[in-house]
Write a protein that holds these residues in place. Structure first.
Motif, PDB file in Angstrom:
ATOM      1  N   ASP A   1      27.932  -7.710 -35.164  1.00 50.89           N
ATOM      2  CA  ASP A   1      26.438  -8.407 -35.519  1.00 50.89           C
ATOM      3  C   ASP A   1      25.897  -9.191 -34.627  1.00 50.89           C
ATOM      4  OD1 ASP A   1      27.042 -10.277 -37.811  1.00 50.89           O
ATOM      5  OD2 ASP A   1      26.682 -11.671 -36.659  1.00 50.89           O
ATOM      6  N   GLU A   2      26.260  -9.302 -33.310  1.00 47.01           N
ATOM      7  CA  GLU A   2      25.375  -9.693 -32.126  1.00 47.01           C
ATOM      8  C   GLU A   2      23.840  -9.033 -32.350  1.00 47.01           C
ATOM      9  OE1 GLU A   2      26.585 -11.447 -28.687  1.00 47.01           O
ATOM     10  OE2 GLU A   2      24.303 -11.632 -28.028  1.00 47.01           O
ATOM     11  N   LEU A   3      24.504  -7.317 -31.929  1.00 49.38           N
ATOM     12  CA  LEU A   3      23.731  -6.200 -31.803  1.00 49.38           C
ATOM     13  C   LEU A   3      22.711  -5.969 -33.391  1.00 49.38           C
ATOM     14  CD1 LEU A   3      22.158  -4.395 -29.659  1.00 49.38           C
ATOM     15  CD2 LEU A   3      24.279  -2.751 -30.200  1.00 49.38           C
ATOM     16  N   ARG A   4      23.168  -5.968 -34.530  1.00 46.65           N
ATOM     17  CA  ARG A   4      23.014  -5.748 -35.438  1.00 46.65           C
ATOM     18  C   ARG A   4      21.591  -6.836 -35.637  1.00 46.65           C
ATOM     19  NH1 ARG A   4      26.989  -7.351 -38.890  1.00 46.65           N
ATOM     20  NH2 ARG A   4      27.844  -5.180 -39.347  1.00 46.65           N
ATOM     21  N   GLY A   5      22.054  -8.129 -35.344  1.00 53.23           N
ATOM     22  CA  GLY A   5      20.469  -9.548 -34.825  1.00 53.23           C
ATOM     23  C   GLY A   5      19.515  -8.690 -34.374  1.00 53.23           C
ATOM     24  N   ALA A   6      19.413  -8.001 -33.464  1.00 52.79           N
ATOM     25  CA  ALA A   6      19.079  -7.231 -32.465  1.00 52.79           C
ATOM     26  C   ALA A   6      17.926  -6.554 -32.548  1.00 52.79           C
ATOM     27  CB  ALA A   6      19.294  -7.670 -30.992  1.00 52.79           C
ATOM     28  N   LEU A   7      18.793  -5.444 -33.532  1.00 61.48           N
ATOM     29  CA  LEU A   7      18.121  -4.050 -33.693  1.00 61.48           C
ATOM     30  C   LEU A   7      17.422  -4.524 -35.469  1.00 61.48           C
ATOM     31  CD1 LEU A   7      20.896  -1.528 -33.195  1.00 61.48           C
ATOM     32  CD2 LEU A   7      18.636  -1.981 -31.868  1.00 61.48           C
ATOM     33  N   ASP A   8      17.529  -5.652 -36.201  1.00 58.43           N
ATOM     34  CA  ASP A   8      16.988  -5.990 -37.699  1.00 58.43           C
ATOM     35  C   ASP A   8      15.950  -5.740 -37.221  1.00 58.43           C
ATOM     36  OD1 ASP A   8      17.536  -6.373 -40.003  1.00 58.43           O
ATOM     37  OD2 ASP A   8      16.291  -8.282 -39.271  1.00 58.43           O
ATOM     38  N   GLY A   9      14.847  -6.267 -36.391  1.00 50.98           N
ATOM     39  CA  GLY A   9      13.606  -6.546 -36.350  1.00 50.98           C
ATOM     40  C   GLY A   9      12.585  -5.220 -36.381  1.00 50.98           C
ATOM     41  N   ASP A  10      13.652  -4.139 -35.481  1.00 51.15           N
ATOM     42  CA  ASP A  10      12.667  -3.444 -35.417  1.00 51.15           C
ATOM     43  C   ASP A  10      12.835  -2.425 -36.166  1.00 51.15           C
ATOM     44  OD1 ASP A  10      12.154  -3.838 -32.882  1.00 51.15           O
ATOM     45  OD2 ASP A  10      13.580  -3.268 -31.910  1.00 51.15           O
ATOM     46  N   GLY A  11      13.636  -2.759 -37.803  1.00 51.93           N
ATOM     47  CA  GLY A  11      13.834  -1.651 -38.426  1.00 51.93           C
ATOM     48  C   GLY A  11      15.572  -0.856 -38.264  1.00 51.93           C
ATOM     49  N   PHE A  12      16.451  -1.939 -37.865  1.00 52.72           N
ATOM     50  CA  PHE A  12      17.375  -0.286 -38.145  1.00 52.72           C
ATOM     51  C   PHE A  12      18.517  -1.465 -38.807  1.00 52.72           C
ATOM     52  CE2 PHE A  12      14.433   0.811 -34.572  1.00 52.72           C
ATOM     53  CZ  PHE A  12      15.080   2.103 -35.484  1.00 52.72           C
ATOM     54  N   ASP A  13      19.367  -1.168 -39.476  1.00 56.49           N
ATOM     55  CA  ASP A  13      20.264  -1.357 -39.757  1.00 56.49           C
ATOM     56  C   ASP A  13      22.546  -0.565 -39.142  1.00 56.49           C
ATOM     57  OD1 ASP A  13      19.883  -2.448 -41.801  1.00 56.49           O
ATOM     58  OD2 ASP A  13      20.102  -1.472 -42.812  1.00 56.49           O
ATOM     59  N   LEU A  14      23.085  -1.839 -38.311  1.00 56.34           N
ATOM     60  CA  LEU A  14      24.068  -1.326 -37.606  1.00 56.34           C
ATOM     61  C   LEU A  14      25.444  -2.437 -38.277  1.00 56.34           C
ATOM     62  CD1 LEU A  14      24.664  -0.307 -34.565  1.00 56.34           C
ATOM     63  CD2 LEU A  14      24.868  -2.308 -34.578  1.00 56.34           C
ATOM     64  N   ARG A  15      26.433  -0.980 -38.948  1.00 49.72           N
ATOM     65  CA  ARG A  15      27.736  -1.398 -39.447  1.00 49.72           C
ATOM     66  C   ARG A  15      28.506  -0.835 -39.102  1.00 49.72           C
ATOM     67  NH1 ARG A  15      24.836   1.249 -43.032  1.00 49.72           N
ATOM     68  NH2 ARG A  15      24.919   2.582 -44.083  1.00 49.72           N
ATOM     69  N   LEU A  16      29.765  -0.955 -39.776  1.00 48.91           N
ATOM     70  CA  LEU A  16      30.635  -0.557 -38.772  1.00 48.91           C
ATOM     71  C   LEU A  16      30.714   0.775 -40.040  1.00 48.91           C
ATOM     72  CD1 LEU A  16      33.834  -0.184 -37.602  1.00 48.91           C
ATOM     73  CD2 LEU A  16      34.728  -2.199 -39.127  1.00 48.91           C
ATOM     74  N   GLY A  17      31.749   1.537 -39.809  1.00 47.08           N
ATOM     75  CA  GLY A  17      31.379   3.168 -40.450  1.00 47.08           C
ATOM     76  C   GLY A  17      33.186   3.076 -41.167  1.00 47.08           C
ATOM     77  N   SER A  18      33.738   3.534 -40.067  1.00 44.51           N
ATOM     78  CA  SER A  18      35.129   3.815 -40.070  1.00 44.51           C
ATOM     79  C   SER A  18      36.167   3.145 -38.651  1.00 44.51           C
ATOM     80  CB  SER A  18      35.524   4.670 -41.036  1.00 44.51           C
ATOM     81  OG  SER A  18      35.196   5.543 -39.562  1.00 44.51           O
ATOM     82  N   VAL A  19      37.233   1.962 -39.218  1.00 44.03           N
ATOM     83  CA  VAL A  19      38.365   2.861 -37.952  1.00 44.03           C
ATOM     84  C   VAL A  19      39.282   3.584 -38.359  1.00 44.03           C
ATOM     85  CG1 VAL A  19      39.654   0.537 -36.599  1.00 44.03           C
ATOM     86  CG2 VAL A  19      38.095  -0.154 -38.151  1.00 44.03           C
TER      87      VAL A  19
END
Lengths: 189, 86
Positions: free
Chosen positions: B9-27
């Motif tokens: 989640d924390e990294l998601r917020g940092a990358l969002d402003g540059d136009g990227f989505d970061l999410r969990l794919g699978s475990v």
């Protein structure tokens, strides 16, 4: 009879000045010091740097400020910039990091200068510094490398000199004491 | 939100402003975690942190919260579309 201590404890003042493992020795003052700036070319970083040195200039009799602009935000600064600043400067400030690649690259610029014996402070937006900046520091083997942050913000895209002067000045005001502390004490506060 | 999601989640917020989505794919049952990094239309490719740094951050923060994770794999999506439009 005078007793003589059998064991002497020697204190190495350089250890205290360094503060954090992996850092070069700290400066005792900024008075008369030549300071280099490695600007990553992202606006309004140049204006924020100006503000930082205006504030520090009111506290110290700073020497020359040598500003160099990186040709590409996401890489380590070119060798000629690093060589020149290592040769001429007593300290270096890098940044302003406000995107993923530019933040990590500015951290790498600062660590590279430290490894060449020049105290360096990297400055950037908190959301990026705490993630991608800290990631680069960790990758370089100095996870606790001191970094100066503008609290609570991420990317600064859209900030304009004419419209957002007060905001830019407040960012510089947040950063200046942290830069001072990093260069003199090896910690950001 | 599970532990791995919280780590991302924390990294998601940092990358969002540059136009990227970061999410969990699978475990996966064998401890492999797949994380998806998607470039949205208009994402700033020059702004994206190097893969090596990104993986290090993800690996550190996910393993800290979920020590059982054996490997973190980063999967990129939407980058071909971005490069084609440049």
């Amino acid at each position: 009879m005078i007793s003589v201590a059998k064991r002497l404890v020697l204190l190495d003042p350089r250890v205290l000045l360094a503060g954090t493992e992996g850092l070069s020795p700290r400066l005792s003052t900024l008075d008369g010091k030549t300071v280099g700036v490695i600007w990553n070319s992202r606006p309004p970083g140049d204006l924020i740097m100006d503000g930082i040195f205006r504030i520090l200039g009111a506290r110290y009799h700073l020497g020359e400020i040598i500003v160099r602009k990186k040709p590409y935000v996401g890489n380590l600064a070119p060798a000629e910039i690093l060589d020149e600043l290592a040769r001429k400067c007593d300290a270096v400030v890098t940044g302003v990091g406000d995107c993923g690649s530019c933040t990590s690259a500015s951290v790498l610029d600062a660590i590279t200068m430290e490894r060449r014996g020049v105290p360096a402070a990297m400055v950037g937006a908190e959301r990026l510094v705490r993630t991608t900046g800290r990631g680069m520091a960790s990758l370089q083997g100095i996870p606790d490398f001191p970094l100066a942050v503008i609290p609570g913000i991420g990317q600064m895209e859209g900030i304009r000199e004419d419209r957002d002067k007060a905001k830019i000045e407040s960012y510089a005001a947040d950063l200046a004491p942290q830069v001072e502390s990093i260069l003199l004490k090896g910690r950001s506060s | 939100m599970n532990q791995i999601d919280a780590a991302i989640d924390e990294l998601r917020g940092a990358l969002d402003g540059d136009g990227f989505d970061l999410r969990l794919g699978s475990v996966e049952p064998d401890g492999v975690v797949r994380v998806i990094l998607e470039a949205r239309p208009g994402a700033c490719l020059d702004c994206l942190v190097q893969d090596e740094v990104l993986l290090r951050i993800l690996d550190d923060s996910i393993r800290k919260k979920s020590p059982d994770v054996r490997q973190v794999i980063l999967e990129k999506q939407g980058f071909d579309r971005q490069e084609a439009s440049e």
